[in-house]
Design a protein around this motif. Structure first.
Motif, PDB file in Angstrom:
ATOM      1  N   THR A 149       0.802  -1.222   0.000  1.00  0.00           N
ATOM      2  CA  THR A 149       0.000   0.000   0.000  1.00  0.00           C
ATOM      3  C   THR A 149       0.837   1.276   0.000  1.00  0.00           C
ATOM      4  OG1 THR A 149      -0.141  -0.093   2.412  1.00  0.00           O
ATOM      5  CG2 THR A 149      -1.935  -1.115   1.164  1.00  0.00           C
ATOM      6  N   GLY A 150       2.140   1.125   0.070  1.00  0.00           N
ATOM      7  CA  GLY A 150       3.007   2.302   0.087  1.00  0.00           C
ATOM      8  C   GLY A 150       3.592   2.589  -1.283  1.00  0.00           C
ATOM      9  N   THR A 151       4.672   3.344  -1.298  1.00  0.00           N
ATOM     10  CA  THR A 151       5.385   3.660  -2.531  1.00  0.00           C
ATOM     11  C   THR A 151       6.408   2.551  -2.798  1.00  0.00           C
ATOM     12  OG1 THR A 151       5.115   6.031  -2.191  1.00  0.00           O
ATOM     13  CG2 THR A 151       6.868   5.328  -3.685  1.00  0.00           C
ATOM     14  N   THR A 152       6.310   1.944  -3.956  1.00  0.00           N
ATOM     15  CA  THR A 152       7.167   0.812  -4.287  1.00  0.00           C
ATOM     16  C   THR A 152       7.667   0.948  -5.720  1.00  0.00           C
ATOM     17  OG1 THR A 152       5.873  -0.628  -2.831  1.00  0.00           O
ATOM     18  CG2 THR A 152       7.308  -1.702  -4.422  1.00  0.00           C
ATOM     19  N   ASP A 153       8.952   0.669  -5.921  1.00  0.00           N
ATOM     20  CA  ASP A 153       9.540   0.642  -7.261  1.00  0.00           C
ATOM     21  C   ASP A 153      10.130  -0.746  -7.480  1.00  0.00           C
ATOM     22  OD1 ASP A 153      10.831   0.913  -9.645  1.00  0.00           O
ATOM     23  OD2 ASP A 153      12.027   2.657  -9.075  1.00  0.00           O
ATOM     24  N   LEU A 154       9.399  -1.579  -8.196  1.00  0.00           N
ATOM     25  CA  LEU A 154       9.801  -2.968  -8.375  1.00  0.00           C
ATOM     26  C   LEU A 154      10.914  -3.134  -9.403  1.00  0.00           C
ATOM     27  CD1 LEU A 154       6.274  -4.613  -8.237  1.00  0.00           C
ATOM     28  CD2 LEU A 154       8.026  -4.598  -6.456  1.00  0.00           C
ATOM     29  N   PRO A 209      16.211  -3.803  -7.263  1.00  0.00           N
ATOM     30  CA  PRO A 209      16.389  -5.158  -6.733  1.00  0.00           C
ATOM     31  C   PRO A 209      15.980  -5.320  -5.272  1.00  0.00           C
ATOM     32  CG  PRO A 209      18.269  -4.547  -8.087  1.00  0.00           C
ATOM     33  CD  PRO A 209      17.427  -3.318  -7.953  1.00  0.00           C
ATOM     34  N   ASP A 210      16.323  -4.349  -4.424  1.00  0.00           N
ATOM     35  CA  ASP A 210      15.997  -4.506  -3.008  1.00  0.00           C
ATOM     36  C   ASP A 210      14.487  -4.465  -2.780  1.00  0.00           C
ATOM     37  OD1 ASP A 210      15.975  -1.777  -3.749  1.00  0.00           O
ATOM     38  OD2 ASP A 210      16.282  -1.132  -1.679  1.00  0.00           O
ATOM     39  N   GLN A 211      13.779  -3.660  -3.577  1.00  0.00           N
ATOM     40  CA  GLN A 211      12.339  -3.542  -3.374  1.00  0.00           C
ATOM     41  C   GLN A 211      11.575  -4.727  -3.962  1.00  0.00           C
ATOM     42  OE1 GLN A 211      10.484   0.329  -3.750  1.00  0.00           O
ATOM     43  NE2 GLN A 211      12.462   1.375  -3.590  1.00  0.00           N
ATOM     44  N   VAL A 212      12.047  -5.266  -5.090  1.00  0.00           N
ATOM     45  CA  VAL A 212      11.376  -6.448  -5.618  1.00  0.00           C
ATOM     46  C   VAL A 212      11.650  -7.649  -4.725  1.00  0.00           C
ATOM     47  CG1 VAL A 212      13.210  -7.288  -7.187  1.00  0.00           C
ATOM     48  CG2 VAL A 212      10.810  -7.697  -7.741  1.00  0.00           C
ATOM     49  N   ASN A 213      12.837  -7.710  -4.133  1.00  0.00           N
ATOM     50  CA  ASN A 213      13.155  -8.774  -3.182  1.00  0.00           C
ATOM     51  C   ASN A 213      12.213  -8.709  -1.979  1.00  0.00           C
ATOM     52  OD1 ASN A 213      15.630 -10.797  -2.536  1.00  0.00           O
ATOM     53  ND2 ASN A 213      14.955  -9.818  -0.640  1.00  0.00           N
ATOM     54  N   ALA A 214      12.020  -7.480  -1.448  1.00  0.00           N
ATOM     55  CA  ALA A 214      11.128  -7.309  -0.296  1.00  0.00           C
ATOM     56  C   ALA A 214       9.687  -7.644  -0.656  1.00  0.00           C
ATOM     57  CB  ALA A 214      11.226  -5.871   0.216  1.00  0.00           C
ATOM     58  N   ALA A 215       9.282  -7.308  -1.868  1.00  0.00           N
ATOM     59  CA  ALA A 215       7.905  -7.576  -2.299  1.00  0.00           C
ATOM     60  C   ALA A 215       7.641  -9.081  -2.379  1.00  0.00           C
ATOM     61  CB  ALA A 215       7.639  -6.913  -3.642  1.00  0.00           C
ATOM     62  N   ILE A 216       8.601  -9.824  -2.929  1.00  0.00           N
ATOM     63  CA  ILE A 216       8.425 -11.276  -3.041  1.00  0.00           C
ATOM     64  C   ILE A 216       8.457 -11.920  -1.657  1.00  0.00           C
ATOM     65  CG2 ILE A 216       9.312 -13.393  -4.083  1.00  0.00           C
ATOM     66  CD1 ILE A 216      10.554 -11.615  -6.282  1.00  0.00           C
ATOM     67  N   TYR A 256      12.551 -19.058  -1.796  1.00  0.00           N
ATOM     68  CA  TYR A 256      11.415 -18.793  -2.694  1.00  0.00           C
ATOM     69  C   TYR A 256      11.712 -17.568  -3.553  1.00  0.00           C
ATOM     70  CZ  TYR A 256       6.627 -17.602  -4.120  1.00  0.00           C
ATOM     71  OH  TYR A 256       5.504 -17.299  -4.848  1.00  0.00           O
ATOM     72  N   VAL A 257      12.226 -16.522  -2.941  1.00  0.00           N
ATOM     73  CA  VAL A 257      12.576 -15.301  -3.683  1.00  0.00           C
ATOM     74  C   VAL A 257      13.557 -15.631  -4.792  1.00  0.00           C
ATOM     75  CG1 VAL A 257      13.694 -13.047  -3.537  1.00  0.00           C
ATOM     76  CG2 VAL A 257      12.134 -13.778  -1.722  1.00  0.00           C
ATOM     77  N   ASP A 258      14.589 -16.388  -4.461  1.00  0.00           N
ATOM     78  CA  ASP A 258      15.616 -16.724  -5.449  1.00  0.00           C
ATOM     79  C   ASP A 258      15.025 -17.517  -6.606  1.00  0.00           C
ATOM     80  OD1 ASP A 258      17.419 -15.469  -3.787  1.00  0.00           O
ATOM     81  OD2 ASP A 258      18.201 -17.328  -2.910  1.00  0.00           O
ATOM     82  N   GLU A 259      14.114 -18.442  -6.304  1.00  0.00           N
ATOM     83  CA  GLU A 259      13.489 -19.246  -7.344  1.00  0.00           C
ATOM     84  C   GLU A 259      12.617 -18.377  -8.252  1.00  0.00           C
ATOM     85  OE1 GLU A 259      12.644 -22.955  -9.302  1.00  0.00           O
ATOM     86  OE2 GLU A 259      14.225 -22.258  -7.944  1.00  0.00           O
ATOM     87  N   VAL A 260      11.856 -17.477  -7.652  1.00  0.00           N
ATOM     88  CA  VAL A 260      11.016 -16.582  -8.453  1.00  0.00           C
ATOM     89  C   VAL A 260      11.882 -15.697  -9.354  1.00  0.00           C
ATOM     90  CG1 VAL A 260       9.485 -14.564  -8.321  1.00  0.00           C
ATOM     91  CG2 VAL A 260       9.045 -16.568  -6.892  1.00  0.00           C
ATOM     92  N   LEU A 261      12.962 -15.158  -8.827  1.00  0.00           N
ATOM     93  CA  LEU A 261      13.815 -14.274  -9.619  1.00  0.00           C
ATOM     94  C   LEU A 261      14.508 -15.027 -10.754  1.00  0.00           C
ATOM     95  CD1 LEU A 261      15.324 -11.959  -6.864  1.00  0.00           C
ATOM     96  CD2 LEU A 261      13.519 -11.426  -8.519  1.00  0.00           C
TER      97      LEU A 261
END
Length: 392
Positions: free
Chosen positions: A189-194, A197-204, A213-218
């Motif tokens: 619900t906040g400001t996110t820039d996917l 790398p750090d923000q997409v990692n946090a999102a996953i 799981y994050v590593d597999e998705v990436l």
């Protein structure tokens, strides 16, 4: 401007030359509107029309979610179809085993293991559906189960589910609803820039609190970015036949798993130990293949085709010779379809002396096991020694 001045301007426009000038103004306005519309169409990023291994309706759902996300999460940027597809791959192998209707409904419904604490799926703590709404959503199960192609828990879906196909319902077993819900959930619900790398990692991690799981998705996101190489300009990535898509999907999985090259390794049953023949299979002076479980080029091709139900020969030359349809060098890469084999020779165009084979994935790219010291990867077709293609 006064009323009198407005009247004088109108009088000028409808005077002897006013009609002509008014016509020019109208033409300019229409051209400007058309140019703006075209610019708006061209500005839509990340749209692909077909990607091998992803059902067309499901891919449409990913694209639709990206397009509609700004309305729901205006402070979230950087969302891509490939990120959604990566989660869809890890969660349900792109809704494997279910058919997808045009409206996005899947049949049969997809459910994860019952989370009763028995240890199935790594779960050792029972998770209950605590409300009637959760039980109803979860098919009446007392214990919770993850649901749908993107595997949402009932409580999460009730609080966060979206209506991705505008039919007035929020259904976790609908790919449009599930894809849009995944997109909004990743954004938070906040400001996110996917794109960072750090923000997409946090999102996953928010989606599934496991770095593995994050590593597999990436890994899968990278794979789909490579598959959808024309995504940035809306150009189609050809899908080919169902058989070709199955071949490419099998090769993609080996690439995502970082399976290494092993001379003589691999076959219909998957990767295996290779061997050294006095020339090949060595790395830094020692025999690497004899202790490396992996694929060589033709072993990967044989395995990928076996996953599509097709038995082909083991060596690159025999695979070329056995292909029912040959695509000649003179036809160029434009004649190829995803899943076709691409062959390489020291005498291009002859069909003789073939030393390497790859799996064509579209856009001038192939997946291949290239040489000792590398993993299964995608790269441009080697045009300097490309000798033609084969289709089974």
């Amino acid at each position: 401007m006064t009323g009198k001045q407005k009247a004088m301007l109108i009088g000028f426009l409808i005077g002897p030359f006013g009609g002509f000038m008014l016509l020019l103004i109208l033409i300019a306005a229409v051209m400007g509107a058309n140019m703006s519309a075209q610019a708006g169409e061209a500005a839509q990023p990340g749209v692909v029309s077909s990607v091998a291994g992803i059902p067309p309706v499901l891919l449409s759902a990913y694209n639709n979610a990206v397009a509609n996300l700004p309305k729901l999460r205006p402070n979230c940027t950087g969302m891509t179809w490939s990120l959604l597809a990566a989660i869809g791959e890890v969660e349900s192998t792109q809704a494997a085993g279910s058919s997808i209707a045009a409206n996005g409904d899947i049949n049969p419904p997809i459910y994860g293991p019952v989370l009763d604490g028995s240890g199935v799926g790594g779960n050792t703590t029972a998770v209950y559906n605590t409300t009637d709404a959760e039980k109803q959503l979860d098919g009446g199960s007392t214990y919770a189960r993850a649901m749908g192609p993107m595997q949402f828990m009932p409580a999460t879906w009730i609080s966060d589910g979206q209506d991705g196909n505008s039919d007035g319902a929020r259904n976790p077993q609908n790919v449009f609803d599930a894809a849009l819900t995944t997109a909004t959930y990743l954004c938070g619900t906040g400001t996110t820039d996917l794109s960072k790398p750090d923000q997409v990692n946090a999102a996953i991690l928010r989606y599934n609190h496991s770095q593995a799981y994050v590593d597999e998705v990436l890994k899968w996101k990278t794979t789909y970015d490579q598959m959808g190489q024309n995504a940035g300009n809306g150009s189609p990535v050809p899908g080919g036949s169902a058989r070709g898509q199955a071949v490419v999907a099998a090769a993609q999985r080996e690439m995502a798993a970082n399976i290494p090259y092993s001379w003589g390794g691999g076959g219909t049953n998957g990767p295996s130990l290779g061997y050294c023949d006095g020339t090949n299979g060595y790395l830094n002076g020692s025999c690497s293949a004899s202790h490396t479980v992996g694929f060589d080029c033709s072993g990967l091709a044989q395995y990928a085709y076996a996953q599509a139900g097709v038995n082909i020969a083991r060596t690159a030359q025999d695979q070329y010779d056995g292909a029912p349809t040959k695509i000649p060098l003179s036809a160029g890469l434009a004649a190829l379809q995803p899943g076709d084999l691409v062959f390489f020779s020291l005498n291009p165009g002859t069909g003789k002396g073939i030393y390497h084979v790859g799996i064509y994935i579209g856009g001038g790219q192939m997946i291949n096991a290239a040489h000792t010291g590398t993993n299964v990867r995608s790269e441009s077709v080697w045009m300097s020694s490309y000798t033609g293609g084969g289709r089974y």
